[in-house]
Design a protein around this motif. Structure first.
Motif, PDB file in Angstrom:
ATOM      1  N   GLU A   1      34.137  44.439  37.187  1.00  0.00           N
ATOM      2  CA  GLU A   1      33.951  43.090  36.632  1.00  0.00           C
ATOM      3  C   GLU A   1      34.843  42.073  37.341  1.00  0.00           C
ATOM      4  O   GLU A   1      34.423  40.956  37.648  1.00  0.00           O
ATOM      5  CB  GLU A   1      34.248  43.129  35.131  1.00  0.00           C
ATOM      6  CG  GLU A   1      33.922  41.827  34.398  1.00  0.00           C
ATOM      7  CD  GLU A   1      34.161  41.948  32.902  1.00  0.00           C
ATOM      8  OE1 GLU A   1      34.240  40.882  32.239  1.00  0.00           O
ATOM      9  OE2 GLU A   1      34.272  43.090  32.401  1.00  0.00           O
TER      10      GLU A   1
ATOM     11  N   GLU B   1      30.772  29.239  38.610  1.00  0.00           N
ATOM     12  CA  GLU B   1      30.422  30.549  38.062  1.00  0.00           C
ATOM     13  C   GLU B   1      31.638  31.477  38.064  1.00  0.00           C
ATOM     14  O   GLU B   1      31.849  32.259  37.132  1.00  0.00           O
ATOM     15  CB  GLU B   1      29.283  31.175  38.861  1.00  0.00           C
ATOM     16  CG  GLU B   1      27.949  30.452  38.743  1.00  0.00           C
ATOM     17  CD  GLU B   1      27.825  29.287  39.723  1.00  0.00           C
ATOM     18  OE1 GLU B   1      28.860  28.885  40.286  1.00  0.00           O
ATOM     19  OE2 GLU B   1      26.709  28.782  39.893  1.00  0.00           O
TER      20      GLU B   1
ATOM     21  N   GLY C   1      33.958  30.687  35.154  1.00  0.00           N
ATOM     22  CA  GLY C   1      33.441  31.259  33.915  1.00  0.00           C
ATOM     23  C   GLY C   1      33.650  32.765  33.854  1.00  0.00           C
ATOM     24  O   GLY C   1      33.979  33.318  32.796  1.00  0.00           O
ATOM     25  N   ALA C   2      33.477  33.429  35.001  1.00  0.00           N
ATOM     26  CA  ALA C   2      33.634  34.889  35.031  1.00  0.00           C
ATOM     27  C   ALA C   2      35.091  35.288  34.812  1.00  0.00           C
ATOM     28  O   ALA C   2      35.385  36.229  34.068  1.00  0.00           O
ATOM     29  CB  ALA C   2      33.132  35.434  36.363  1.00  0.00           C
TER      30      ALA C   2
ATOM     31  N   GLU D   1      37.409  33.520  33.264  1.00  0.00           N
ATOM     32  CA  GLU D   1      37.768  33.187  31.891  1.00  0.00           C
ATOM     33  C   GLU D   1      37.236  34.251  30.921  1.00  0.00           C
ATOM     34  O   GLU D   1      37.935  34.659  29.979  1.00  0.00           O
ATOM     35  CB  GLU D   1      37.216  31.811  31.531  1.00  0.00           C
ATOM     36  CG  GLU D   1      37.675  31.307  30.176  1.00  0.00           C
ATOM     37  CD  GLU D   1      37.234  29.878  29.915  1.00  0.00           C
ATOM     38  OE1 GLU D   1      37.684  29.302  28.898  1.00  0.00           O
ATOM     39  OE2 GLU D   1      36.446  29.335  30.720  1.00  0.00           O
ATOM     40  N   SER D   2      36.015  34.709  31.168  1.00  0.00           N
ATOM     41  CA  SER D   2      35.443  35.757  30.325  1.00  0.00           C
ATOM     42  C   SER D   2      36.236  37.062  30.456  1.00  0.00           C
ATOM     43  O   SER D   2      36.458  37.773  29.465  1.00  0.00           O
ATOM     44  CB  SER D   2      33.981  36.004  30.711  1.00  0.00           C
ATOM     45  OG  SER D   2      33.206  34.843  30.480  1.00  0.00           O
ATOM     46  N   PHE D   3      36.684  37.352  31.675  1.00  0.00           N
ATOM     47  CA  PHE D   3      37.451  38.578  31.891  1.00  0.00           C
ATOM     48  C   PHE D   3      38.768  38.529  31.116  1.00  0.00           C
ATOM     49  O   PHE D   3      39.173  39.502  30.477  1.00  0.00           O
ATOM     50  CB  PHE D   3      37.724  38.774  33.381  1.00  0.00           C
ATOM     51  CG  PHE D   3      38.417  40.065  33.703  1.00  0.00           C
ATOM     52  CD1 PHE D   3      37.695  41.186  34.053  1.00  0.00           C
ATOM     53  CD2 PHE D   3      39.803  40.174  33.638  1.00  0.00           C
ATOM     54  CE1 PHE D   3      38.334  42.393  34.328  1.00  0.00           C
ATOM     55  CE2 PHE D   3      40.451  41.365  33.910  1.00  0.00           C
ATOM     56  CZ  PHE D   3      39.719  42.484  34.266  1.00  0.00           C
TER      57      PHE D   3
ATOM     58  N   LYS E   1      39.512  36.865  28.439  1.00  0.00           N
ATOM     59  CA  LYS E   1      39.283  36.982  26.999  1.00  0.00           C
ATOM     60  C   LYS E   1      38.863  38.390  26.599  1.00  0.00           C
ATOM     61  O   LYS E   1      39.254  38.885  25.538  1.00  0.00           O
ATOM     62  CB  LYS E   1      38.206  35.987  26.576  1.00  0.00           C
ATOM     63  CG  LYS E   1      38.648  34.533  26.656  1.00  0.00           C
ATOM     64  CD  LYS E   1      37.523  33.601  26.248  1.00  0.00           C
ATOM     65  CE  LYS E   1      37.963  32.139  26.294  1.00  0.00           C
ATOM     66  NZ  LYS E   1      36.868  31.211  25.911  1.00  0.00           N
ATOM     67  N   ALA E   2      38.071  39.032  27.452  1.00  0.00           N
ATOM     68  CA  ALA E   2      37.549  40.361  27.114  1.00  0.00           C
ATOM     69  C   ALA E   2      38.576  41.467  27.334  1.00  0.00           C
ATOM     70  O   ALA E   2      38.530  42.508  26.660  1.00  0.00           O
ATOM     71  CB  ALA E   2      36.298  40.645  27.935  1.00  0.00           C
TER      72      ALA E   2
ATOM     73  N   THR F   1      44.319  41.454  34.337  1.00  0.00           N
ATOM     74  CA  THR F   1      44.244  40.162  33.644  1.00  0.00           C
ATOM     75  C   THR F   1      45.148  39.098  34.267  1.00  0.00           C
ATOM     76  O   THR F   1      44.725  37.940  34.398  1.00  0.00           O
ATOM     77  CB  THR F   1      44.566  40.343  32.156  1.00  0.00           C
ATOM     78  OG1 THR F   1      43.644  41.279  31.586  1.00  0.00           O
ATOM     79  CG2 THR F   1      44.450  39.026  31.421  1.00  0.00           C
TER      80      THR F   1
END
Length: 269
Positions: A153, A168, A171-172, A174-176, A178-179, A186
């Motif tokens: 990821e 993009e 966004g990727a 930021e999603s990483f 948070k997830a 991280t």
């Protein structure tokens, strides 16, 4: 009597001849004046036509010169426009090349730094299950992380950045973050999130993202670089005092880092 009649006839003839002669002379004189007047009118008309022709030619010459000057100006503007267009295209190419080199540098730096970072050990067949120590624990709340999936990821987000798909990529990353808040990747993702915001010309968000790296993972190899990036954003925002303060902080906190050496050079300028 006959002689008298002859004399009267002769006198009458002579008088008539004299009158006719005088009339002829009068007509001749009048005709001459008319002819002279006609000649005068023709010469005046020719002179006026000649003057008009000269003036018309002068006006045409003036208009032709003005038209010629206008054509030259238009041609000069076209050449200048073409020159400027070429310069803009050159600058755009150089800008894109610079961004590409910068991204390649970041990718290379990321790869070098990751060699020094601790990596999570992958699960093996002999490893106990995540909930073995507490059989009553809820499996949904104790899901073990998958380092391989996280790495995949993370690499996908990094490839988006490398492909110049900055929005993009942001966004990727930021999603990483948070997830996977506890993943070893991280801090890297948070760092790249700051770089993505910077590439999007959002310096305030970039500063916040890099500040999170420094605050949450101060000993991470990317923390010094994050501070230098913060200083760069502060410079672009016109915060000279903040920029100098951040660079001085880099030197104080990480004196032996490459980022500290870069900070020293910037402070000397």
């Amino acid at each position: 009597m006959p002689e008298r009649r002859t004399s009267l006839a002769s006198g009458f003839s002579a008088g008539l001849a004299t009158g006719l002669t005088a009339l002829a002379l009068l007509l001749s004189a009048f005709g001459g004046q008319t002819a002279q007047a006609g000649v005068f009118d023709d010469e005046e008309a020719r002179r006026q036509i000649k003057d008009l022709s000269i003036k018309s030619n002068e006006r045409l010459d003036t208009l032709s010169k003005a038209q010629f000057d206008l054509i030259n100006q238009i041609q000069a503007l076209r050449e200048e426009n073409a020159k400027l267009r070429g310069q803009v295209e050159t600058l755009n190419y150089e800008l894109e090349s610079t961004k590409k080199r910068q991204q390649d540098f970041y990718i290379d730096l990321d790869g070098r730094l990751r060699k020094f970072e601790p990596q999570s050990a992958p699960a093996t067949e002999n490893s106990p299950p995540a909930n073995a120590a507490n059989p009553g624990a809820d499996p949904a709340k104790k899901t073990a992380s998958d380092p391989a999936a996280e790495a995949h990821e993370y690499e996908a987000a990094l490839n988006l950045f490398k492909a110049n798909k900055i929005k993009e990529a942001a966004g990727a990353f930021e999603s990483f973050v948070k997830a996977h808040p506890d993943s070893s990747l991280t801090p890297n993702a948070q760092y790249w999130l700051g770089n993505a915001y910077y590439a999007l010309r959002d310096c305030k968000q970039a500063i916040n993202a890099h500040k999170a790296v420094v605050n949450k993972w101060p000993q991470h190899p990317k923390a010094p670089e994050a501070m230098v990036n913060m200083a760069t954003c502060q410079q672009e925002l016109g915060d000279t005092k903040g920029e100098r303060s951040t660079l001085q902080a880099v030197i104080a906190k990480y004196p032996d880092s490459p980022a500290a050496a870069a900070a020293k050079k910037r402070l000397k300028k």
